[in-house]
Design an enzyme around this catalytic site. Structure first.
Site, PDB file in Angstrom:
ATOM      1  N   HIS A 273     -12.509  32.196 -47.177  1.00 33.99           N
ATOM      2  CA  HIS A 273     -11.567  31.075 -47.285  1.00 33.99           C
ATOM      3  C   HIS A 273     -11.330  30.664 -48.753  1.00 33.99           C
ATOM      4  CE1 HIS A 273     -11.781  30.970 -43.000  1.00 33.99           C
ATOM      5  NE2 HIS A 273     -13.026  30.516 -42.972  1.00 33.99           N
ATOM      6  N   ASP A 324     -11.213  36.356 -38.208  1.00 36.62           N
ATOM      7  CA  ASP A 324     -11.983  35.110 -38.117  1.00 36.62           C
ATOM      8  C   ASP A 324     -12.167  34.612 -36.675  1.00 36.62           C
ATOM      9  OD1 ASP A 324     -13.287  32.764 -38.681  1.00 36.62           O
ATOM     10  OD2 ASP A 324     -11.828  31.984 -40.089  1.00 36.62           O
TER      11      ASP A 324
HETATM   12 ZN    ZN Z   1     -15.638  32.062 -40.199  1.00 31.74          ZN
END
Ligand code: ZN
Length: 457
Positions: A273, A324
């Site tokens: 991220h 994810d």
């Molecule tokens: Zn994750």
């Protein structure tokens, strides 16, 4: 030893015609020759491109896609979604976890991902107690990868606290928690057991700075690199603004800044991220050699924010993409949304590579192949001798691709909707998808349905 032949293929040197691939018994490419003859080779009916690494997955979350989309009483955020996720995972059995992972991996393969990094944080049983074997759930993930044929970088997660400053884990987090000693025992055992498997790599994932206190984080990184000097280390970082505020309150530093100052971030690391960074953090991270693990569909779904892609690339940064939470299972969707996010915020176009005439799709595709391969710590992401024979064959007659060639074909694949033009997929020299069909898909779907039914009951 199989050999394959494609009329057109994407090689590290660019597009090539009449390409022949020689594969050894271990599944590695030994020779890749352009302008070659097809004699004796299996013909690939389409355009050959390298299989895409998926650098960040939590497989079990595939089965809860769509279950976090109801408005709550006080507005929703990542944190309210996380409560839904915790309630969901509390019920999962080892059979459920294996079944959901196998279904996911079939879907990933059919869309052109040929390897995945599983950020695996379920270690304990639903009461928080240990399974008879510490590696029970890790081995279930590896079994799902083995049954479906996807390459696996397994990253057991180190998770010990619920918040910065050593706050104890909550009851909802009890399935994740291991002592540092238990954790390293698990990692070492997995490494020993799978060290000869060319399809498997073991690394570690300190969950985040809020869940892995500094002493445990440093000890785990030191130890894993004493077992395997180049083992991948992945960590969630700066996904949420609240995490940045909490980290500042705890240490006086922002999360990415803390990592850059307090650890030796290098090419073995993947910062997942890294959404919220200052210009200085972005520049320092880009120069570190570590990979940015970007997951645009999940980041969009969770309302995380937008990664500063253009500044990061200007600083020489490298990235890969991950599925994810697995709300999407195609690399195309991640790459498209990565670019669209930047377009929407800058009100400009073609931002992934601003060199005049550069193809946006090809730039995104090539960069995420290289970044994903580095993050997974395996010889993948390129059709070249010494790399795994992981080949995705695109159907040139598919309406999304018909009449397209070279980089324009990648632009059309990435920016033209959700029809899937992946025809065949080869992993480690063997077909795992043929004419859009995976031989394990009926079994995987039956097992998956059984698990979902049980979880709903
Ligand atoms: Zn994750």
């Amino acid at each position: 030893m199989p050999s394959y032949f494609a009329e057109q293929a994407l090689l590290p040197t660019g597009w090539a015609a009449r390409v022949r691939f020689e594969v050894d018994a271990a599944g590695d490419l030994t020779a890749v020759t352009a302008n070659a003859a097809p004699d004796g080779a299996t013909r690939l009916h389409g355009v050959a491109v390298p299989g895409m690494p998926d650098l960040h997955s939590h497989a079990f979350q595939r089965a809860m896609a769509g279950l976090g989309e109801r408005a709550g009483p006080r507005g929703d955020s990542f944190w309210s979604w996380r409560d839904v996720m915790y309630r969901f995972l509390a019920k999962l059995t080892p059979d459920d976890i294996e079944a959901i992972a196998a279904q996911l991996y079939v879907e990933l393969l059919k869309h052109g991902y040929t390897a995945v990094a599983e950020f695996h944080y379920l270690h304990n049983d639903p009461t928080g107690g240990p399974y008879e074997s510490r590696g029970e759930l890790s081995e279930r993930i590896l079994a799902a990868a083995g049954a479906t044929g996807i390459g696996m970088t397994l990253l057991p997660v180190l998770y010990q606290t619920s918040q910065f400053g050593g706050k104890p884990p909550t009851e909802a987090q009890r399935r994740f928690v291991l002592t540092t000693e238990e954790f390293l025992g698990l990692v070492e055992k997995l490494m020993q057991r799978h060290r000869r498997d060319r399809q498997v790599r073991i690394g570690i994932a300190p969950h985040s700075l809020r869940a892995a206190p500094p002493e445990a984080l440093h000890a785990a990184v030191r130890a894993v690199h004493s077992f395997d000097a180049s083992a991948p280390v992945h960590i969630h970082v700066a996904e949420q603004t609240r995490e940045v505020e909490d980290c500042l309150a705890w240490s006086g530093k922002r999360p990415v800044e803390w990592l850059l100052d307090e650890t030796q971030i290098d090419r073995r690391w993947c910062l997942v991220h890294a959404t919220h960074m200052t210009a200085d953090e972005t520049k320092r991270f880009a120069a570190s050699g570590a990979i940015a693990g970007l997951c645009p569909t999940t980041e969009g779904n969770l309302g995380d924010g937008l990664f500063p892609l253009t500044a990061f690339l200007e600083g020489g940064g490298a990235f890969g993409v991950g599925s994810d939470s697995n709300v999407a299972t195609s690399p195309v969707e991640e790459l498209r949304w990565l670019e669209y996010g930047q377009r929407l915020i800058t009100r400009a176009r073609n931002l992934a590579d601003r060199t005049e005439g550069a193809s946006t799709g090809a730039s995104l595709f090539r960069r995420s192949l290289a970044g994903g391969a580095q993050a997974l710590g395996r010889p993948i992401g390129a059709l070249a001798p010494g790399k795994r024979a992981d080949i995705v064959v695109l159907d040139p007659d598919h309406p999304a691709l018909y009449g397209r060639n070279g980089d324009t074909l990648l632009d059309s694949w990435i920016f033209s909707g959700n029809a899937n033009p992946v025809r065949d997929v080869i992993v480690g020299g063997h077909f795992v998808v043929r004419d859009g069909v995976h031989p394990h898909e009926e079994q995987a779907l039956a097992d998956y349905r059984r698990a979902v039914k049980r979880l709903g009951a």
